[in-house]
Motif scaffolding. Structure first.
Motif, short mmCIF file in Angstrom:
data_model
loop_
_atom_site.label_atom_id
_atom_site.label_comp_id
_atom_site.label_asym_id
_atom_site.label_seq_id
_atom_site.Cartn_x
_atom_site.Cartn_y
_atom_site.Cartn_z
N PRO A 142 1.11 -0.84 -0.01
CA PRO A 142 0.34 -0.04 -0.08
C PRO A 142 0.89 1.45 -0.05
CG PRO A 142 -0.44 -1.30 1.43
CD PRO A 142 -0.07 -2.27 1.21
N ASP A 143 2.08 1.45 1.18
CA ASP A 143 2.30 2.37 1.34
C ASP A 143 3.72 2.59 -0.34
OD1 ASP A 143 4.04 0.21 2.16
OD2 ASP A 143 5.89 1.93 2.14
N VAL A 144 3.70 1.85 -1.44
CA VAL A 144 4.70 1.70 -2.43
C VAL A 144 3.44 2.55 -3.70
CG1 VAL A 144 5.50 0.46 -4.29
CG2 VAL A 144 6.30 0.22 -1.82
N LEU A 145 2.37 2.26 -3.15
CA LEU A 145 1.45 2.14 -4.52
C LEU A 145 1.20 3.98 -4.94
CD1 LEU A 145 -1.58 -0.05 -3.26
CD2 LEU A 145 0.23 -0.50 -5.12
N GLY A 146 1.28 4.82 -4.01
CA GLY A 146 1.45 6.45 -4.94
C GLY A 146 2.44 7.05 -5.46
N ASN A 147 3.57 6.63 -5.39
CA ASN A 147 4.60 7.14 -6.40
C ASN A 147 4.51 5.82 -7.30
OD1 ASN A 147 7.62 8.00 -6.45
ND2 ASN A 147 7.92 6.30 -6.21
N LEU A 148 4.62 4.84 -6.98
CA LEU A 148 4.29 4.06 -8.89
C LEU A 148 2.99 4.13 -9.39
CD1 LEU A 148 4.58 0.64 -9.92
CD2 LEU A 148 2.44 0.22 -8.50
N GLN A 149 2.03 4.67 -9.15
CA GLN A 149 0.95 5.24 -10.12
C GLN A 149 1.64 6.61 -10.32
OE1 GLN A 149 -2.97 6.23 -8.68
NE2 GLN A 149 -3.47 5.03 -10.32
N HIS A 150 2.21 7.04 -9.65
CA HIS A 150 2.54 8.22 -10.24
C HIS A 150 3.72 8.37 -11.43
CE1 HIS A 150 4.29 12.80 -10.59
NE2 HIS A 150 5.84 11.64 -10.72
N ASN A 151 4.46 7.17 -11.30
CA ASN A 151 5.15 6.90 -12.27
C ASN A 151 4.36 6.21 -14.00
OD1 ASN A 151 7.97 8.62 -11.20
ND2 ASN A 151 7.62 6.46 -9.53
N LEU A 152 3.92 5.17 -12.89
CA LEU A 152 3.10 5.01 -14.61
C LEU A 152 2.38 5.98 -15.31
CD1 LEU A 152 1.45 2.18 -13.38
CD2 LEU A 152 3.34 1.71 -14.49
#
Length: 263
Positions: A142-152
């Motif tokens: 969960p704590d990784v998903l924000g940055n992951l989605q931002h980059n995607l």
């Protein structure tokens, strides 16, 4: 890179520096937040306004981020990274897997393929797979998903045929509820540098097995650092028919293909 713990709770990085991997172009000077309210450098204000509605997860407020640049599939890819989290760094296995996907696109038939990435971290592999034409689901803690989605979003909107999806996946937990076998079938499951010195390797293998069905190919790239990495490989071979695909001696990364054994 995913584990069963919060990525911010993990022990220090393995005994190695963050060397410049294959595909790396340059890094901007690190930007440090002056307070906790401004958000990360390269935050959503750097994405066109129409994309804000697509950002469902908020990037973690790390004290500092860097902007790293990679070149794959003829595209310049910008990744927001932070050394404060395992899950916010591009590791050697990811760049090796991207190179392999790029060089074997036609052989792998990635156009319109359904792909899930385990432990997507900052998203480089998922971005490259999307650029190469696949339907991609990128997963992590969960704590990784924000940055992951931002980059995607930053790298795929208007640049790919299929917009990648982001989903939470904690290894070994709620697999049938969140990814029921009757509904979800993937042509490929991708994983890079998910095996290192942590305590969730059995849960990782359980997750790999659950996500693979007849016809699914698992591509796993890993830098081999510890004896436990090879112990996991032995268990992997017990569950999967395994083929060694490639090795990158300069980074100690090996890539394997696995298809689930069926009785």
């Amino acid at each position: 890179m995913d584990v069963c713990l919060s990525s911010k709770q993990q022990p220090g990085f393995p005994g190695e520096g963050l060397s410049s991997p294959d595909g790396w172009l340059e890094a901007e000077e690190e930007t440090v937040q002056k307070d906790g309210t401004n958000g990360p450098s390269g935050d959503l204000n750097n994405i066109e306004p129409s994309l804000h509605s697509l950002q469902k997860f908020v990037p973690t407020n790390y004290a500092s981020y860097t902007q790293e640049y990679y070149l794959f599939a003829g595209k310049k890819i910008v990744i927001q990274e932070s050394i404060e989290s395992y899950g916010a760094v591009v590791w050697p296995g990811a760049t090796a897997l991207c190179q392999y996907l790029e060089e074997h696109t036609e052989e792998l038939n990635l156009q319109d393929a359904k792909i899930l990435e385990i432990g997507a971290g900052p998203g480089l592999v998922s971005i490259v797979a999307s650029i190469l034409g696949a339907h991609v689901t990128a997963t992590d803690l969960p704590d990784v998903l924000g940055n992951l989605q931002h980059n995607l979003l930053r790298n795929t909107v208007k640049h790919t045929a299929h917009l990648p999806e982001v989903k939470e996946l904690v290894w070994g937990e709620g697999l049938e509820q969140k990814f029921p076998k009757s509904t979800f079938h993937y042509d490929y499951v991708l994983a890079s540098d998910v095996v290192y010195h942590h305590y969730c390797l059995d849960k990782l293998l359980t997750t790999m097995v659950h996500l693979c069905q007849p016809g699914t190919v698992l591509l796993w790239a890993n830098k081999f650092r510890f004896s436990t990495d090879y112990e996991f490989l032995d268990k992997f071979k017990q569950a999967f028919d395994t083929t060694f695909l490639a090795e990158f001696p300069e980074s100690s990364v090996k890539i394997f293909k696995g298809t689930l054994k069926w009785d």
